[in-house]
Design a protein around this motif. Structure first.
Motif, PDB file in Angstrom:
ATOM      1  N   MET A   2       0.768  -1.091   0.021  1.00 44.32           N
ATOM      2  CA  MET A   2      -0.013  -0.103  -0.044  1.00 44.32           C
ATOM      3  C   MET A   2       0.960   1.333   0.092  1.00 44.32           C
ATOM      4  O   MET A   2       2.156   1.162   0.217  1.00 44.32           O
ATOM      5  CB  MET A   2      -0.779   0.016   1.143  1.00 44.32           C
ATOM      6  CG  MET A   2      -1.891  -1.320   1.350  1.00 44.32           C
ATOM      7  SD  MET A   2      -2.940  -1.154   2.606  1.00 44.32           S
ATOM      8  CE  MET A   2      -2.109  -0.957   4.061  1.00 44.32           C
ATOM      9  N   PRO A   3       0.279   2.358  -0.469  1.00 45.76           N
ATOM     10  CA  PRO A   3       1.159   3.597  -0.054  1.00 45.76           C
ATOM     11  C   PRO A   3       1.843   3.827   1.125  1.00 45.76           C
ATOM     12  O   PRO A   3       1.179   3.497   2.131  1.00 45.76           O
ATOM     13  CB  PRO A   3       0.084   4.844  -0.348  1.00 45.76           C
ATOM     14  CG  PRO A   3      -0.893   4.265  -1.373  1.00 45.76           C
ATOM     15  CD  PRO A   3      -0.923   2.502  -0.811  1.00 45.76           C
ATOM     16  N   ALA A   4       2.818   4.367   1.117  1.00 47.70           N
ATOM     17  CA  ALA A   4       3.847   4.468   2.341  1.00 47.70           C
ATOM     18  C   ALA A   4       2.974   5.420   3.575  1.00 47.70           C
ATOM     19  O   ALA A   4       3.119   4.728   4.756  1.00 47.70           O
ATOM     20  CB  ALA A   4       5.004   5.228   2.082  1.00 47.70           C
ATOM     21  N   SER A   5       2.067   6.402   3.403  1.00 48.69           N
ATOM     22  CA  SER A   5       1.535   6.732   4.116  1.00 48.69           C
ATOM     23  C   SER A   5       0.367   5.744   4.903  1.00 48.69           C
ATOM     24  O   SER A   5       0.171   6.064   6.301  1.00 48.69           O
ATOM     25  CB  SER A   5       0.413   7.962   3.661  1.00 48.69           C
ATOM     26  OG  SER A   5      -0.214   7.724   2.655  1.00 48.69           O
ATOM     27  N   MET A   6       0.011   4.882   4.317  1.00 53.45           N
ATOM     28  CA  MET A   6      -0.983   3.937   4.709  1.00 53.45           C
ATOM     29  C   MET A   6      -0.137   2.819   5.571  1.00 53.45           C
ATOM     30  O   MET A   6      -0.822   2.100   6.644  1.00 53.45           O
ATOM     31  CB  MET A   6      -1.674   3.280   3.871  1.00 53.45           C
ATOM     32  CG  MET A   6      -2.830   4.260   3.115  1.00 53.45           C
ATOM     33  SD  MET A   6      -3.667   3.489   1.807  1.00 53.45           S
ATOM     34  CE  MET A   6      -4.817   2.475   2.702  1.00 53.45           C
ATOM     35  N   VAL A   7       0.893   2.465   5.206  1.00 49.39           N
ATOM     36  CA  VAL A   7       1.748   1.504   5.787  1.00 49.39           C
ATOM     37  C   VAL A   7       2.578   1.891   7.111  1.00 49.39           C
ATOM     38  O   VAL A   7       2.781   1.036   7.702  1.00 49.39           O
ATOM     39  CB  VAL A   7       2.719   1.044   4.801  1.00 49.39           C
ATOM     40  CG1 VAL A   7       3.717  -0.122   5.530  1.00 49.39           C
ATOM     41  CG2 VAL A   7       2.119   0.353   3.795  1.00 49.39           C
ATOM     42  N   ALA A   8       2.748   3.207   7.200  1.00 58.48           N
ATOM     43  CA  ALA A   8       3.449   3.857   8.267  1.00 58.48           C
ATOM     44  C   ALA A   8       3.133   3.503   9.486  1.00 58.48           C
ATOM     45  O   ALA A   8       3.778   3.011  10.611  1.00 58.48           O
ATOM     46  CB  ALA A   8       3.634   5.374   8.295  1.00 58.48           C
ATOM     47  N   PRO A   9       1.736   3.407   9.830  1.00 51.71           N
ATOM     48  CA  PRO A   9       1.331   2.964  11.296  1.00 51.71           C
ATOM     49  C   PRO A   9       1.540   1.533  11.479  1.00 51.71           C
ATOM     50  O   PRO A   9       2.089   1.270  12.713  1.00 51.71           O
ATOM     51  CB  PRO A   9      -0.195   3.106  11.173  1.00 51.71           C
ATOM     52  CG  PRO A   9      -0.292   4.191  10.065  1.00 51.71           C
ATOM     53  CD  PRO A   9       0.663   4.040   9.142  1.00 51.71           C
ATOM     54  N   SER A  10       1.662   0.392  10.538  1.00 48.94           N
ATOM     55  CA  SER A  10       2.259  -0.652  10.941  1.00 48.94           C
ATOM     56  C   SER A  10       3.525  -0.840  11.105  1.00 48.94           C
ATOM     57  O   SER A  10       4.103  -1.613  11.913  1.00 48.94           O
ATOM     58  CB  SER A  10       1.619  -1.450   9.775  1.00 48.94           C
ATOM     59  OG  SER A  10       2.394  -1.444   8.487  1.00 48.94           O
ATOM     60  N   PHE A  11       4.353  -0.071  10.381  1.00 49.81           N
ATOM     61  CA  PHE A  11       5.790   0.035  10.884  1.00 49.81           C
ATOM     62  C   PHE A  11       6.205   0.368  12.301  1.00 49.81           C
ATOM     63  O   PHE A  11       6.820  -0.253  13.005  1.00 49.81           O
ATOM     64  CB  PHE A  11       6.448   0.961   9.977  1.00 49.81           C
ATOM     65  CG  PHE A  11       6.849   0.371   8.427  1.00 49.81           C
ATOM     66  CD1 PHE A  11       6.293  -0.849   8.175  1.00 49.81           C
ATOM     67  CD2 PHE A  11       7.302   1.202   7.432  1.00 49.81           C
ATOM     68  CE1 PHE A  11       6.395  -1.342   6.744  1.00 49.81           C
ATOM     69  CE2 PHE A  11       7.500   0.710   6.375  1.00 49.81           C
ATOM     70  CZ  PHE A  11       7.026  -0.735   5.747  1.00 49.81           C
ATOM     71  N   GLU A  12       5.344   1.704  12.799  1.00 48.92           N
ATOM     72  CA  GLU A  12       5.467   1.943  14.103  1.00 48.92           C
ATOM     73  C   GLU A  12       4.902   0.852  15.191  1.00 48.92           C
ATOM     74  O   GLU A  12       5.533   0.677  16.250  1.00 48.92           O
ATOM     75  CB  GLU A  12       4.838   3.375  14.130  1.00 48.92           C
ATOM     76  CG  GLU A  12       5.357   4.279  13.709  1.00 48.92           C
ATOM     77  CD  GLU A  12       6.669   4.411  13.709  1.00 48.92           C
ATOM     78  OE1 GLU A  12       7.195   4.614  15.051  1.00 48.92           O
ATOM     79  OE2 GLU A  12       7.650   4.476  13.011  1.00 48.92           O
ATOM     80  N   ALA A  13       3.868   0.218  14.768  1.00 49.83           N
ATOM     81  CA  ALA A  13       3.458  -0.944  15.595  1.00 49.83           C
ATOM     82  C   ALA A  13       4.288  -2.096  15.591  1.00 49.83           C
ATOM     83  O   ALA A  13       4.555  -2.647  16.874  1.00 49.83           O
ATOM     84  CB  ALA A  13       2.076  -1.323  14.901  1.00 49.83           C
ATOM     85  N   ALA A  14       5.015  -2.336  14.508  1.00 41.20           N
ATOM     86  CA  ALA A  14       6.148  -3.438  14.594  1.00 41.20           C
ATOM     87  C   ALA A  14       7.226  -3.033  15.499  1.00 41.20           C
ATOM     88  O   ALA A  14       7.839  -3.825  16.507  1.00 41.20           O
ATOM     89  CB  ALA A  14       6.411  -3.699  13.400  1.00 41.20           C
ATOM     90  N   ARG A  15       7.945  -1.961  15.347  1.00 32.73           N
ATOM     91  CA  ARG A  15       8.714  -1.334  16.229  1.00 32.73           C
ATOM     92  C   ARG A  15       8.251  -1.194  17.906  1.00 32.73           C
ATOM     93  O   ARG A  15       9.034  -1.599  18.478  1.00 32.73           O
ATOM     94  CB  ARG A  15       9.265   0.023  15.851  1.00 32.73           C
ATOM     95  CG  ARG A  15       9.923  -0.054  14.422  1.00 32.73           C
ATOM     96  CD  ARG A  15      10.404   1.350  14.083  1.00 32.73           C
ATOM     97  NE  ARG A  15      10.860   1.364  12.895  1.00 32.73           N
ATOM     98  CZ  ARG A  15      10.567   2.085  11.798  1.00 32.73           C
ATOM     99  NH1 ARG A  15       9.365   2.695  11.616  1.00 32.73           N
ATOM    100  NH2 ARG A  15      11.123   1.955  10.587  1.00 32.73           N
ATOM    101  N   ALA A  16       7.207  -0.953  18.154  1.00 29.58           N
ATOM    102  CA  ALA A  16       6.576  -0.712  19.475  1.00 29.58           C
ATOM    103  C   ALA A  16       6.428  -2.228  20.048  1.00 29.58           C
ATOM    104  O   ALA A  16       6.905  -2.438  21.040  1.00 29.58           O
ATOM    105  CB  ALA A  16       5.258   0.041  19.473  1.00 29.58           C
ATOM    106  N   ALA A  17       6.055  -3.124  19.281  1.00 24.28           N
ATOM    107  CA  ALA A  17       6.057  -4.809  19.666  1.00 24.28           C
ATOM    108  C   ALA A  17       7.363  -5.260  19.850  1.00 24.28           C
ATOM    109  O   ALA A  17       7.466  -6.061  20.987  1.00 24.28           O
ATOM    110  CB  ALA A  17       5.141  -5.370  18.568  1.00 24.28           C
TER     111      ALA A  17
END
Length: 284
Positions: free
Chosen positions: A178-193
């Protein structure tokens, strides 16, 4: 940020003999990784076959599944298949894994959608046992060659369970196409986990996105067809997200680099071999 290239194994009615040619040309061009898309209820080439073909056609480039639908396979059999692919490639394989979301991809009796998350967790233990040469169910082990290693695992998905697997036993996270703006929250969630699990450093983050440079309309049509099971609105959105010009490819690369992705894999949307050199001229 590294730049990889996705093989067109799930382009509708892909010409299978182009896969090895595409792989060899991508390695020669300097891409970091060859990626594969995983589906069974679609007229493409399965990711295991594609990875094996790519391994035989290359010698240095990384091999990566983004993502493989692991629970559609019996765990013992998939573990041996993957050990073989990793071995013949000279240990260049990294696995991106997911649980799948379409009932028609689950074609083996007893391996349906129901319970796939629990089955996946069990199978992850089986993979480790097989690759270690340890006994599995019934006290036997699918024999794997000496020197078989624990293949690096990355995980895709958005659920807490998916992020938990990534943080417990994975090496990183694979974003959605998906576009980067839509994927950004999942990247942050992965880093937080990852941090919450007490893992040191940061997870490896891999982004993926489609491109079509030689035949933009056909590439978008192919992506729309692939995602047609999601309905008209979602499949149109996926098609619209295809990078269809040099400027769009460069913009996607910059956006994912700004998000801190470690690697961005451009996925081919047609099986035109010249797409490899077109992409290379832009990103290199």
């Amino acid at each position: 940020m590294k730049i990889g290239l996705g093989l067109p194994n799930q382009v509708r009615n892909v010409r299978p003999d182009t896969i090895s040619l595409w792989a060899a040309k991508a390695e020669e061009a300097g891409f970091s990784t060859l990626g594969t898309v995983g589906r069974y209820a679609y007229p493409g080439v399965s990711d295991t076959v594609t990875l094996a073909a790519a391994a035989g056609a290359t010698s240095t480039i990384g091999l990566f599944s983004h993502v493989m639908l692991a629970p559609v396979w019996p765990g013992e059999l998939l573990a041996k298949e993957l050990a073989g692919i990793d071995g013949v490639s000279g240990h260049r394989l990294t696995l991106g894994l997911g649980i799948g979301g379409r009932p028609d991809d689950f074609v083996v009796d007893g391996y349906g959608m129901s319970g796939r998350g629990k089955r996946f967790d069990r199978d992850l233990e089986i993979y480790r046992s097989v690759w270690n040469g340890d006994p599995v169910g019934g006290g036997v082990n699918p024999a794997v060659p000496t020197g078989t290693r624990q293949i690096p695992l990355l995980f895709g998905g958005f659920s807490p369970a998916a992020l938990g697997r990534m943080a417990r036993i994975g090496e990183g996270y694979v974003g959605a196409s998906m576009p980067a703006s839509m994927v950004a929250p999942s990247f942050e969630a992965a880093r937080a986990a990852w941090t919450e699990a007490g893992r040191p450093g940061q997870p490896r983050i891999v982004a993926i996105g489609y491109f079509a440079l030689g035949a933009e309309d056909q590439g978008r049509a192919n992506v729309k067809d692939y995602y047609s099971f999601l309905g008209e609105e979602m499949s149109n959105g996926s098609a619209a997200g295809v990078s269809g010009s040099p400027e769009a490819v460069r913009e996607a690369v910059k956006e994912y680099e700004d998000l801190g992705a470690d690697e961005f894999i451009l996925i081919g949307t047609t099986d035109d071999i010249d797409e490899v050199s077109r992409a290379a001229e832009i990103v290199f």
